[in-house]
Design an enzyme around this catalytic site. Structure first.
Site, PDB file in Angstrom:
ATOM      1  N   HIS A 218       0.833  -1.136   0.014  1.00 21.56           N
ATOM      2  CA  HIS A 218      -0.095  -0.100   0.262  1.00 21.56           C
ATOM      3  C   HIS A 218       0.869   1.470  -0.006  1.00 21.56           C
ATOM      4  O   HIS A 218       0.672   2.263  -0.896  1.00 21.56           O
ATOM      5  CB  HIS A 218      -0.845   0.097   1.414  1.00 21.56           C
ATOM      6  N   GLU A 219       1.752   1.420   1.089  1.00 28.78           N
ATOM      7  CA  GLU A 219       2.660   2.457   0.991  1.00 28.78           C
ATOM      8  C   GLU A 219       3.555   2.772  -0.446  1.00 28.78           C
ATOM      9  O   GLU A 219       3.784   3.715  -0.689  1.00 28.78           O
ATOM     10  CB  GLU A 219       3.684   2.477   2.120  1.00 28.78           C
ATOM     11  N   HIS A 222       1.719   4.824  -2.740  1.00 27.32           N
ATOM     12  CA  HIS A 222       1.836   6.189  -2.906  1.00 27.32           C
ATOM     13  C   HIS A 222       3.050   6.563  -3.519  1.00 27.32           C
ATOM     14  O   HIS A 222       2.956   7.541  -4.082  1.00 27.32           O
ATOM     15  CB  HIS A 222       1.867   6.601  -1.398  1.00 27.32           C
ATOM     16  N   HIS A 228      -5.593   7.728  -2.251  1.00 29.31           N
ATOM     17  CA  HIS A 228      -6.865   6.711  -1.728  1.00 29.31           C
ATOM     18  C   HIS A 228      -7.849   6.680  -2.866  1.00 29.31           C
ATOM     19  O   HIS A 228      -8.678   7.671  -3.230  1.00 29.31           O
ATOM     20  CB  HIS A 228      -7.276   7.067  -0.512  1.00 29.31           C
TER      21      HIS A 228
END
Length: 991
Positions: A218-219, A222, A228
């Protein structure tokens, strides 16, 4: 859940910007305070300067925003902002500390934000208008900070390989690139900037409890360029925001982006995205939803917030954002094949395909074209397949091929190959077909690089033999540092191992053969060459190893001695400064200042942490060396103790050793607020070291020491067997099977019946380690916590040998006494395999006859969870772990109990105590119940958090109880009672 948003590089909506513009920090210029300096490895003298997300101008969930974007928007949108303020007067100013304010410090993975906005608004741009935020050619260089464990590093690499596998993004160990990411452990928990910031390194913070595969994926989303998913402009058609359930002050995390600010690249709303918030993110209560899907998909409401893998939508958007070719893929297996589109039926015109072959660093790739039938042209100008020796289109060209001639096999110089196919005509030929294979080992001639076991960070493959011959520039040595190490353990490393030799061949001097789970120390060759050999057998496989090699330079030989004021010590890959006695390093790690600590020869006295009773300063290292006369022992007692706490005492700590050097016998490493027990030295000297890092400071410690003559050091104090020194005196003790004589010095034989109730310990034959007496019978009745089986592991065995063990022997029974089933009868000198009882009781009986005596045996007893237990009308207990009530449950546990009632009866479970790490989906630690013998039976529920679940009744005659814990947070655990029951028609469960 830590969040990643999928609209690539969108910016902030006006309601959100209103909150930002009203913050008191809005006008602060960007300065060096926005950067963090990290040593990485503990003694590294060069500082690593990176853009720190924890010091960002503002935050959106776990997303860090910098001031450049905020300043730009402030200029462009002032007029629109005033209109928005008039329309929405209810929004409070960010300066109001009850709503928005300074920086928080949550490190929990389920709490992505520190809960506050800081700074100014972000400039309003669409994704396609900010190409500088996209990493050029999809190549993202990375560095992993030195404060991570080997298992954490493996998780990071697995997450990066997951993105590589499904997209055309490439993560590359940084060499000399200016822009790159740094994996760090920062106090803000899980957070990152969106996209490439440029102009230097940028951190991706993987803080406490963030080191889970899905969270890291997930990170990294980014970093790649995604926000999101729930912030998309069209989100209101797909989800509802339940604002009354949102934690106060966290409402901004659910604001929606404007149409002009988000580029969703034509992809539909993706409930399954790894960038989507979960149903209860930032909820006031674990069972209160904050985001709810509006409609059903395939007849059910879709689940949201998964942190398991990339969704199809994630993959599609990433491929669009980085303009991945329509065909081709990333190949990561050790063997594989690929072909031109529609092979062997001919390919179409204007095709463009790229295959990225990526194997483990330290391996090379053999590429074989087994079929080649492309349109032939001069210089292969039109249709061709091109092979480059590296990770991208600018790597060295190994060949451009067309026509019908098969190329020679191609061997890569490193662990990656780039294969590109282009066509400009419709050709009736077959196309091409190629196979590849990863080979480990070989000659490695460069000044630095990485070597990993085959298939790292996943388990290495069986039956592998890999030999690497490393050579750096002449005149230098080879330095070797291990980043991760996990190889099947064996006392002599006979099965799987890594062997290192000081030279270029198998006959060179052996430096070491390594296995197990401890990272080997750094290695330095005596020449410019080093030889490595990795061997795995055909059975057990582990995660393997990752090692960095480099040419070693002696920085201390330079004219300025590395800038050290007093002493310079060369270390592998670096150097460090030190000071003369009576001095210690200043915070800059180069100058020296008057030291704390010292050399003390008094019989008694006291020592305190620097600054006592005030908080100790950062970056202090104090060493006290205590010396008493010969035949004396030194005892240390803490009167007060408070340092920064950590599970492994990594930050601030007090370390106590017997001896005067840093490698003397360690008594303990202490931190936190619990006072250590009294510590007594093994000899007449003691070393006490205090160390603090550069962050949290506490009050420290106060301790006093005193010396006492050790009467046992001379003639064993007159004791026949064991002498134990006490303060001001001593006492004699006897070994197993003996009791102390009335004269308090001699020992005489005694009864030899033992009851053992501890969860672990050591059992020995009488008079161990000397020979056991003749005509002796000893018994041990071991009982443990209900639900935990007794395990006996032999450390040493030397009992008179006989084929049937008819003379001297040790007999083990599966129960409370000698009437229970026999688990084994042992004698001789061969160490038996571990013995495991079926329940929580085990009985041991040792017998010796009147003839031959040997050394005997030494064994350790412990417990293993799980097994099958019987339910009847009498209530019985079951505990999560053997030390329930004394300690929290351990990490990394997977236990299964099958509770069986007699036919016609069901099982009733009643929880007396329940305290398990809480998480939205009970994904970390949990207890799971199934209505049957195994996990294929209907699930009765999965539970975590605090407070006992309701009673559970089975529909059949058995229940499977599964308990899982990860390797981070642990809690008290659970205690349940079970019984058989006729009431099977009621089922209580809570999911």
């Amino acid at each position: 859940m830590p969040g990643v948003a999928r609209p690539p590089l969108p910016l902030l909506s006006l309601p959100l910007l209103l909150l930002l513009l009203l913050l008191p920090r809005a006008g602060r210029p960007l300065d060096l305070a926005d950067y963090t300096y990290d040593l990485g490895e503990e003694d590294a003298p060069e500082l690593l300067n990176y853009k720190d997300p924890c010091k960002a101008a503002a935050f959106l969930g776990d997303i860090a925003l910098d001031e450049e974007d905020l300043r730009a928007f402030q200029v462009q949108q002032a007029a629109v902002l005033r209109q928005q303020t008039a329309r929405r007067p209810s929004i409070k100013a960010a300066g109001n500390s009850s709503a928005l304010g300074g920086q928080g410090t949550s490190g929990q993975p389920q709490r992505e934000s520190r809960g506050r906005w800081r700074g100014r608004p972000r400039s309003r741009r669409a994704a396609t208008s900010r190409p500088e935020r996209v990493w050029p050619d999809g190549v993202i260089p990375f560095v992993i900070g030195g404060n991570f464990t080997g298992s954490q590093r493996a998780v990071f690499r697995q997450a990066m390989r997951h993105w590589e596998k499904h997209t055309c993004v490439t993560f590359l160990e940084r060499t000399d690139e200016d822009s790159y990411i740094v994996f760090t452990y920062r106090p803000c928990g899980c957070c990152s900037y969106v996209g490439r910031r440029g102009g230097g390194p940028q951190a991706i913070s993987i803080g406490k409890n963030c080191d889970k595969f899905g969270i890291v994926v997930h990170e990294l989303g980014h970093v790649i360029g995604f926000w999101h998913e729930h912030t998309r402009p069209d989100r209101d058609r797909h989800v509802s925001i339940v604002r009354e359930n949102i934690q106060p002050g966290q409402e901004y995390n659910f604001l929606k982006m404007e149409v002009q600010e988000v580029e969703s690249l034509g992809e539909t709303y993706d409930f399954d995205s790894i960038m989507h918030y979960a149903r209860n993110t930032f909820s006031r209560g674990i069972f209160l939803d904050t985001i709810v899907p509006k409609y059903e998909v395939n007849g059910v409401k879709p689940s949201i917030g998964q942190r398991t893998r990339l969704s199809k939508g994630d993959i599609a958007q990433a491929r669009k954002l980085y303009k991945c070719p329509a065909c081709g893929e990333t190949l990561q297996d050790s063997t594989g094949n690929f072909s031109s589109p529609e092979y062997p039926n001919g390919y179409s015109a204007h095709m463009h395909c790229v295959w990225r072959i990526s194997v483990t660093p330290g391996e090379k790739i053999i590429l074989n074209f087994t079929s080649m039938d492309l349109y032939r042209s001069r210089l292969c100008w039109y249709d061709y397949v091109e092979v480059r020796d590296g990770f991208w289109r600018k790597a060295p060209l190994r060949g451009r091929f067309c026509g019908g001639k098969l190329p020679e096999p191609i061997v890569s110089t490193d662990s990656r190959l780039w294969v590109e196919f282009r066509s400009s005509s419709n050709w009736v030929g077959k196309g091409f077909f190629a196979v590849y294979e990863a080979i480990c080992g070989g000659d490695v001639k460069k000044d630095n690089g990485h070597i990993q076991s085959p298939n790292y960070p996943d388990d290495y493959r069986p039956s592998k033999v890999c030999i690497w011959r490393i050579q750096v520039s002449e005149g230098f040595h080879v330095g070797l540092t291990f980043q991760s190490f996990e190889i099947e353990r064996h006392d002599s490393c006979a099965y799987d191992y890594l062997e290192v030799r000081d030279g270029h061949s198998e006959s060179s001097n052996l430096i070491g053969r390594y296995c197990g789970y401890e990272k080997p120390d750094d290695i330095k060759s005596t020449s410019s060459r080093l030889w490595l050999k990795f061997v795995s057998d055909g059975s057990i496989n582990k995660a393997g190893f990752a090692v960095n090699f480099f040419k070693e330079v002696d920085e201390c030989s330079r004219p300025n001695r590395g800038g050290c004021e007093q002493r310079c010590l060369n270390t592998l890959g670096s150097y460090k400064c030190s000071c003369d006695p009576g001095y210690e390093l200043a915070p800059d790690k180069r100058r020296c200042e008057a030291a704390c600590g010292g050399f003390l020869t008094k019989l008694n006295g006291s020592i305190t942490s620097p600054g006592w009773p005030k908080e100790y300063p950062p970056n202090k290292n104090c060493i006290w060396q205590l010396v008493a006369p010969t035949q004396y022992r030194i005892s240390l007692q803490f009167d007060f103790f408070e340092t920064e706490g950590n599970d492994v005492c990594k930050y601030d700590f007090v370390e106590v050793r017997s001896g005067l050097t840093a490698d003397s016998k360690l008594h303990g490493k202490f931190c936190g607020s619990e006072k250590p027990e009294v510590i007594t030295s093994q000899y007449n000297n003691m070393r006490v070291e205090f160390k603090s890092d550069n962050t949290v400071s506490k009050k420290g410690f106060k301790a006093h020491f005193f010396s006492d003559k050790d009467e046992c050091s001379k003639d064993n104090g007159g004791c026949q067997q064991d002498c134990v020194n006490t303060f001001g005196s001593y006492e004699c003790q006897c070994r197993s099977g003996f009791v102390l004589h009335d004269n308090k010095h001699d020992c005489k034989e005694a009864g030899c019946e033992h009851k053992v109730t501890s969860t672990s310990g050591t059992i020995t034959s009488p008079n161990w380690p000397d020979k056991y007496p003749s005509k002796k019978e000893c018994t041990w009745a071991i009982s443990s916590t209900p639900g935990h089986r007794v395990k006996l592991t032999f450390v040493e065995m030397d009992i008179e040998s006989q084929p049937e063990c008819a003379y001297d022997h040790l007999e083990v029974f599966d129960g409370r006494d000698a009437k229970a089933p026999v688990l084994g009868r042992f004698c001789g000198s061969k160490k038996p395999e571990p013995v495991l009882a079926t329940g929580n009781r085990m009985f041991l009986r040792f017998y010796s006859d009147n003839s031959v005596q040997r050394k005997g045996f030494q064994a350790s007893h412990s417990t293993e969870c799980g097994g099958q237990v019987r339910a009847d009308v009498k209530t019985k207990d079951l505990y999560s772990h053997a030390q329930f009530g004394d300690n929290n449950y351990p990490g990394g546990v997977d236990c299964e109990w099958v509770i069986v009632a007699e036919e016609g009866y069901g099982v009733e479970l009643v929880f007396q105590t329940f305290e398990v790490e809480e998480e939205t989906d009970c994904g970390y630690d949990y207890i799971e119940l199934f209505d049957g013998y195994d996990s294929t039976a209907p699930r009765l529920g999965r539970y975590c958090g605090s407070g006992p679940p309701e009673e559970v009744y089975s529909a059949g005659d058995s229940v499977l109880v599964k308990f899982h814990s990860d390797d981070t947070i642990s809690k008290k655990g659970f205690h349940l009672r079970y019984t058989s029951t006729k009431f099977q028609d009621t089922l209580h469960s809570r999911k």
